[in-house]
Scaffold this motif. Structure first.
Motif, PDB file in Angstrom:
ATOM      1  N   TRP A 182       4.116  -3.934 -62.755  1.00 16.29           N
ATOM      2  CA  TRP A 182       3.506  -4.272 -61.465  1.00 16.29           C
ATOM      3  C   TRP A 182       2.341  -5.241 -61.648  1.00 16.29           C
ATOM      4  O   TRP A 182       2.190  -6.208 -60.892  1.00 16.29           O
ATOM      5  CB  TRP A 182       3.030  -2.992 -60.776  1.00 16.29           C
ATOM      6  N   GLU A 183       1.512  -4.992 -62.650  1.00 18.07           N
ATOM      7  CA  GLU A 183       0.347  -5.850 -62.889  1.00 18.07           C
ATOM      8  C   GLU A 183       0.774  -7.277 -63.238  1.00 18.07           C
ATOM      9  O   GLU A 183       0.141  -8.253 -62.799  1.00 18.07           O
ATOM     10  CB  GLU A 183      -0.510  -5.266 -64.003  1.00 18.07           C
ATOM     11  N   GLN A 184       1.845  -7.413 -64.036  1.00 16.52           N
ATOM     12  CA  GLN A 184       2.315  -8.756 -64.399  1.00 16.52           C
ATOM     13  C   GLN A 184       2.829  -9.498 -63.168  1.00 16.52           C
ATOM     14  O   GLN A 184       2.543 -10.693 -62.978  1.00 16.52           O
ATOM     15  CB  GLN A 184       3.410  -8.662 -65.466  1.00 16.52           C
ATOM     16  N   ILE A 185       3.586  -8.800 -62.320  1.00 17.13           N
ATOM     17  CA  ILE A 185       4.084  -9.437 -61.091  1.00 17.13           C
ATOM     18  C   ILE A 185       2.921  -9.806 -60.185  1.00 17.13           C
ATOM     19  O   ILE A 185       2.885 -10.901 -59.609  1.00 17.13           O
ATOM     20  CB  ILE A 185       5.066  -8.497 -60.366  1.00 17.13           C
ATOM     21  N   ASP A 186       1.955  -8.884 -60.064  1.00 14.82           N
ATOM     22  CA  ASP A 186       0.797  -9.132 -59.211  1.00 14.82           C
ATOM     23  C   ASP A 186       0.001 -10.339 -59.711  1.00 14.82           C
ATOM     24  O   ASP A 186      -0.422 -11.193 -58.911  1.00 14.82           O
ATOM     25  CB  ASP A 186      -0.090  -7.882 -59.169  1.00 14.82           C
ATOM     26  N   LYS A 187      -0.182 -10.429 -61.024  1.00 15.41           N
ATOM     27  CA  LYS A 187      -0.910 -11.575 -61.587  1.00 15.41           C
ATOM     28  C   LYS A 187      -0.161 -12.874 -61.326  1.00 15.41           C
ATOM     29  O   LYS A 187      -0.758 -13.915 -61.001  1.00 15.41           O
ATOM     30  CB  LYS A 187      -1.113 -11.379 -63.087  1.00 15.41           C
ATOM     31  N   GLY A 188       1.180 -12.828 -61.463  1.00 21.05           N
ATOM     32  CA  GLY A 188       1.975 -14.018 -61.214  1.00 21.05           C
ATOM     33  C   GLY A 188       1.853 -14.497 -59.777  1.00 21.05           C
ATOM     34  O   GLY A 188       1.710 -15.710 -59.517  1.00 21.05           O
ATOM     35  N   LEU A 189       1.888 -13.551 -58.840  1.00 24.82           N
ATOM     36  CA  LEU A 189       1.753 -13.921 -57.429  1.00 24.82           C
ATOM     37  C   LEU A 189       0.371 -14.496 -57.136  1.00 24.82           C
ATOM     38  O   LEU A 189       0.227 -15.454 -56.364  1.00 24.82           O
ATOM     39  CB  LEU A 189       2.016 -12.701 -56.542  1.00 24.82           C
ATOM     40  N   ARG A 190      -0.653 -13.922 -57.767  1.00 26.05           N
ATOM     41  CA  ARG A 190      -2.007 -14.419 -57.534  1.00 26.05           C
ATOM     42  C   ARG A 190      -2.182 -15.827 -58.126  1.00 26.05           C
ATOM     43  O   ARG A 190      -2.858 -16.679 -57.531  1.00 26.05           O
ATOM     44  CB  ARG A 190      -3.037 -13.447 -58.126  1.00 26.05           C
ATOM     45  N   ARG A 191      -1.579 -16.026 -59.295  1.00 26.71           N
ATOM     46  CA  ARG A 191      -1.644 -17.386 -59.882  1.00 26.71           C
ATOM     47  C   ARG A 191      -0.929 -18.391 -58.982  1.00 26.71           C
ATOM     48  O   ARG A 191      -1.405 -19.516 -58.787  1.00 26.71           O
ATOM     49  CB  ARG A 191      -1.023 -17.371 -61.280  1.00 26.71           C
TER      50      ARG A 191
ATOM     51  N   LEU B 265      -0.953 -22.829 -55.091  1.00 24.94           N
ATOM     52  CA  LEU B 265      -0.600 -23.357 -53.779  1.00 24.94           C
ATOM     53  C   LEU B 265      -1.838 -23.756 -52.993  1.00 24.94           C
ATOM     54  O   LEU B 265      -1.837 -24.770 -52.276  1.00 24.94           O
ATOM     55  CB  LEU B 265       0.193 -22.310 -52.983  1.00 24.94           C
ATOM     56  N   THR B 266      -2.881 -22.998 -53.125  1.00 22.33           N
ATOM     57  CA  THR B 266      -4.127 -23.323 -52.419  1.00 22.33           C
ATOM     58  C   THR B 266      -4.710 -24.625 -52.941  1.00 22.33           C
ATOM     59  O   THR B 266      -5.165 -25.484 -52.166  1.00 22.33           O
ATOM     60  CB  THR B 266      -5.137 -22.177 -52.584  1.00 22.33           C
ATOM     61  N   GLN B 267      -4.689 -24.759 -54.278  1.00 22.40           N
ATOM     62  CA  GLN B 267      -5.234 -25.985 -54.877  1.00 22.40           C
ATOM     63  C   GLN B 267      -4.420 -27.210 -54.476  1.00 22.40           C
ATOM     64  O   GLN B 267      -4.967 -28.313 -54.303  1.00 22.40           O
ATOM     65  CB  GLN B 267      -5.266 -25.852 -56.401  1.00 22.40           C
ATOM     66  N   GLU B 268      -3.105 -27.011 -54.314  1.00 21.56           N
ATOM     67  CA  GLU B 268      -2.230 -28.139 -53.958  1.00 21.56           C
ATOM     68  C   GLU B 268      -2.094 -28.308 -52.451  1.00 21.56           C
ATOM     69  O   GLU B 268      -1.325 -29.147 -51.993  1.00 21.56           O
ATOM     70  CB  GLU B 268      -0.857 -27.936 -54.587  1.00 21.56           C
ATOM     71  N   ASP B 269      -2.842 -27.468 -51.717  1.00 25.03           N
ATOM     72  CA  ASP B 269      -2.841 -27.545 -50.256  1.00 25.03           C
ATOM     73  C   ASP B 269      -1.428 -27.395 -49.689  1.00 25.03           C
ATOM     74  O   ASP B 269      -1.021 -28.120 -48.771  1.00 25.03           O
ATOM     75  CB  ASP B 269      -3.474 -28.852 -49.780  1.00 25.03           C
TER      76      ASP B 269
ATOM     77  N   THR C 123       3.881 -16.477 -49.896  1.00 23.39           N
ATOM     78  CA  THR C 123       3.263 -15.822 -51.069  1.00 23.39           C
ATOM     79  C   THR C 123       2.337 -14.696 -50.627  1.00 23.39           C
ATOM     80  O   THR C 123       2.283 -13.642 -51.263  1.00 23.39           O
ATOM     81  CB  THR C 123       2.479 -16.857 -51.899  1.00 23.39           C
ATOM     82  N   CYS C 124       1.589 -14.909 -49.532  1.00 23.90           N
ATOM     83  CA  CYS C 124       0.714 -13.844 -49.016  1.00 23.90           C
ATOM     84  C   CYS C 124       1.535 -12.626 -48.602  1.00 23.90           C
ATOM     85  O   CYS C 124       1.136 -11.470 -48.836  1.00 23.90           O
ATOM     86  CB  CYS C 124      -0.097 -14.361 -47.843  1.00 23.90           C
ATOM     87  N   LEU C 125       2.691 -12.884 -47.977  1.00 20.33           N
ATOM     88  CA  LEU C 125       3.566 -11.781 -47.592  1.00 20.33           C
ATOM     89  C   LEU C 125       4.055 -11.028 -48.823  1.00 20.33           C
ATOM     90  O   LEU C 125       4.087  -9.785 -48.849  1.00 20.33           O
ATOM     91  CB  LEU C 125       4.739 -12.313 -46.782  1.00 20.33           C
ATOM     92  N   GLN C 126       4.422 -11.776 -49.864  1.00 26.02           N
ATOM     93  CA  GLN C 126       4.866 -11.139 -51.102  1.00 26.02           C
ATOM     94  C   GLN C 126       3.751 -10.318 -51.740  1.00 26.02           C
ATOM     95  O   GLN C 126       3.979  -9.232 -52.282  1.00 26.02           O
ATOM     96  CB  GLN C 126       5.374 -12.217 -52.070  1.00 26.02           C
TER      97      GLN C 126
ATOM     98  N   SER D 148       1.298  -8.887 -50.123  1.00 22.99           N
ATOM     99  CA  SER D 148       1.144  -7.689 -49.299  1.00 22.99           C
ATOM    100  C   SER D 148       2.196  -6.644 -49.651  1.00 22.99           C
ATOM    101  O   SER D 148       1.899  -5.451 -49.786  1.00 22.99           O
ATOM    102  CB  SER D 148       1.246  -8.068 -47.820  1.00 22.99           C
ATOM    103  N   GLU D 149       3.431  -7.109 -49.809  1.00 21.53           N
ATOM    104  CA  GLU D 149       4.505  -6.182 -50.192  1.00 21.53           C
ATOM    105  C   GLU D 149       4.266  -5.624 -51.591  1.00 21.53           C
ATOM    106  O   GLU D 149       4.543  -4.449 -51.857  1.00 21.53           O
ATOM    107  CB  GLU D 149       5.849  -6.903 -50.129  1.00 21.53           C
ATOM    108  N   GLN D 150       3.734  -6.464 -52.467  1.00 25.61           N
ATOM    109  CA  GLN D 150       3.431  -6.022 -53.827  1.00 25.61           C
ATOM    110  C   GLN D 150       2.343  -4.949 -53.815  1.00 25.61           C
ATOM    111  O   GLN D 150       2.427  -3.954 -54.551  1.00 25.61           O
ATOM    112  CB  GLN D 150       2.992  -7.218 -54.677  1.00 25.61           C
ATOM    113  N   ALA D 151       1.332  -5.145 -52.989  1.00 22.56           N
ATOM    114  CA  ALA D 151       0.256  -4.160 -52.896  1.00 22.56           C
ATOM    115  C   ALA D 151       0.794  -2.813 -52.409  1.00 22.56           C
ATOM    116  O   ALA D 151       0.397  -1.744 -52.899  1.00 22.56           O
ATOM    117  CB  ALA D 151      -0.842  -4.654 -51.975  1.00 22.56           C
ATOM    118  N   ALA D 152       1.715  -2.861 -51.449  1.00 28.05           N
ATOM    119  CA  ALA D 152       2.288  -1.627 -50.925  1.00 28.05           C
ATOM    120  C   ALA D 152       3.163  -0.928 -51.956  1.00 28.05           C
ATOM    121  O   ALA D 152       3.350   0.298 -51.906  1.00 28.05           O
ATOM    122  CB  ALA D 152       3.106  -1.926 -49.676  1.00 28.05           C
TER     123      ALA D 152
END
Length: 483
Positions: free
Chosen positions: A116-125, A130-134, A140-143, A145-149
């Motif tokens: 779970w931590e590896q997937i969570d880190k990947g989504l955060r990266r 995506l934020t940096q590239e505008d 990704t935010c939806l994913q 949220s689902e990951q947190a749940a």
């Protein structure tokens, strides 16, 4: 007078239903421990096993736990550990199985957590990139949220038996909804010095069946406990109890904590535990253990299914009518000139304790439907014995004089060691050396009591040696002294 307010000696094992009675009597025969010590051990294990699965609705409409508090006062050598290990075996088996399951669940949790931590880190990266590239980040935010749940939940250890516990440890063990634990020890010093009895407010509220308990941590997070169930049972030596009374007796009595107890100070069997044949055959205790395992296994199934609700037992209509009579008789005994005025704190809770004991008898006699008036009357007999013991221990004016207590022990010794074998004369010095009462001053006082009761007389031989003569008419009957 109603049996709820009268002395009953010896311990009323006959009040237990057959499956419990036969098992308790078998333990008494095999271990030769005091009957009250054995009876209280059975009540302890019945409470610890069933409290997480059942509640009882009293005839007043109140829903109460099946939890009991018990205090047994017994000297070293009364075979407390032997009795506890025998009767409590299914509880330890249950705890060991839950511990093994928790170890396996925790190992799986750690593996799931790493993934779970590896997937969570990947989504955060990815979100950072995506934020940096505008670029759009909604998906990704939806994913995330689902990951947190989907974050793995750490499994919690669920064992019943506890000994040494601070308030924090108690609250941690009970955190959540419907948790059930028991503080049980055949060496009560462990519980007394371990911290459990420093949390009288928590234990009192748990006994009362509080719907919620909270504890605020220093980091601002609160521990929330809902509908907890706690059994407290410990055995102490008289010297340990005296020390506890001297140090904290006023607080424990004044807080109402001891009023919630079934107490007992069993008559010692040391000095009369003679062995005439060896047997390892247990016919009745295994049947009682089957009942315990059935209750514990059902509790385990509900835990695994995430169902923490308890079954509520009810009383039959005739039992409710009997309840009203008992309540009125107890109330009249609490007045200034009443028999129970000196222990009114305990007596005021005696009827509720009786309801709990009746429910436990109902469960372990495997009855269906509502609790019968017969079962309630059985509970009355058991609690009645403990009411007298509470008065004897906590009300000095009702304390049994030492010489009478010694006489009772001496009578049992003479009956078992000599009278049953038709030996009616015994040297006094032999009884002093091998019997249960010493020194000679206490033996003389006990003999005076037995002489006054017509049980014995002391004669002198040709060389001035003294002999104890047993009255055949007295010892030939089943009558025993009821001090």
């Amino acid at each position: 007078m109603d049996p709820l307010t009268t002395l009953q000696q010896p311990y009323p094992l006959n009040a237990f239903h057959l499956v419990i009675k036969e098992a308790a009597e078998e333990v008494v025969r095999h271990v030769q421990a005091p009957d009250a010590l054995v009876g209280m051990e059975f009540l302890t294990n019945m409470s610890a096993s069933a409290q997480g699965l059942y509640d009882v609705r009293l005839p007043t409409g109140q829903i109460r736990p099946l939890s009991l508090n018990l205090l047994t006062v017994a000297d070293s050598g009364e075979r407390k550990t032997g009795v506890h290990d025998l009767v409590a075996a299914p509880l330890y088996e249950f705890d060991q199985e839950r511990i093994r399951r928790h170890e396996a669940d925790f190992a799986q949790y750690e593996l799931d957590m790493r993934v779970w931590e590896q997937i969570d880190k990947g989504l955060r990266r990815r979100l950072t990139k995506l934020t940096q590239e505008d670029k759009p980040i909604e998906e990704t935010c939806l994913q995330l949220s689902e990951q947190a749940a989907a974050k793995p939940v750490m499994p919690r250890p669920r064992r019943i038996m506890h000994q040494n516990a601070t308030e924090r440890a108690i609250m941690d063990a009970l955190e959540g909804d419907g948790e059930s634990i028991a503080f049980i020890s055949d060496e009560g010093d462990v519980i007394i010095k371990g911290g459990a009895l420093k949390q009288l407010g928590v234990l009192n509220k748990a006994w009362d069946g509080a719907q919620m308990l909270t504890m605020d941590r220093s980091n601002g997070v609160s521990i929330v406990v809902r509908n907890p169930r706690v059994t407290v049972s410990y055995q102490v030596q008289p010297a340990v109890l005296k020390e506890l009374l001297d140090r904290r007796g006023d607080v424990m009595r004044g807080s109402g904590h001891w009023a919630r107890y079934l107490v007992g100070c069993p008559t010692s069997t040391q000095g009369i535990r003679f062995t005439y044949r060896l047997t390892n055959e247990w016919r009745h205790l295994p049947r009682f253990h089957e009942c315990m395992r059935d209750v514990l296994n059902e509790r385990g199934r509900r835990i695994d299914a995430g169902v923490m609700e308890r079954t509520t037992l009810e009383f039959m209509e005739d039992a409710s009518s009997r309840w009203i009579v008992l309540g009125n008789e107890l109330e009249s005994a609490l007045g200034l000139d009443g028999d129970l005025h000196d222990i009114k704190d305990h007596a005021s809770k005696a009827l509720e304790i009786t309801g709990r004991v009746a429910a436990l008898l109902h469960v372990f006699s495997m009855q269906e439907g509502a609790i019968s008036v017969d079962t309630l009357n059985r509970a009355v007999s058991i609690v009645g014995w403990h009411i007298d013991e509470f008065r004897r221990i906590f009300s000095p004016e009702y304390a049994v004089p030492q010489e009478q207590a010694d006489a009772q022990v001496l009578e049992r010794y003479l009956r078992k060691r000599y009278a049953r074998w038709n030996r009616w004369v015994v040297e006094k010095n032999k009884v002093l050396r091998n019997g249960p009462v010493r020194p000679v001053s206490r033996l003389d006082a006990a003999l005076d009591c037995l002489n006054a009761a017509g049980a014995v007389w002391v004669g002198v031989g040709l060389r001035n040696e003294q002999y104890i003569n047993l009255n055949q008419a007295y010892f030939g009957s089943q009558t025993t002294m009821g001090f």
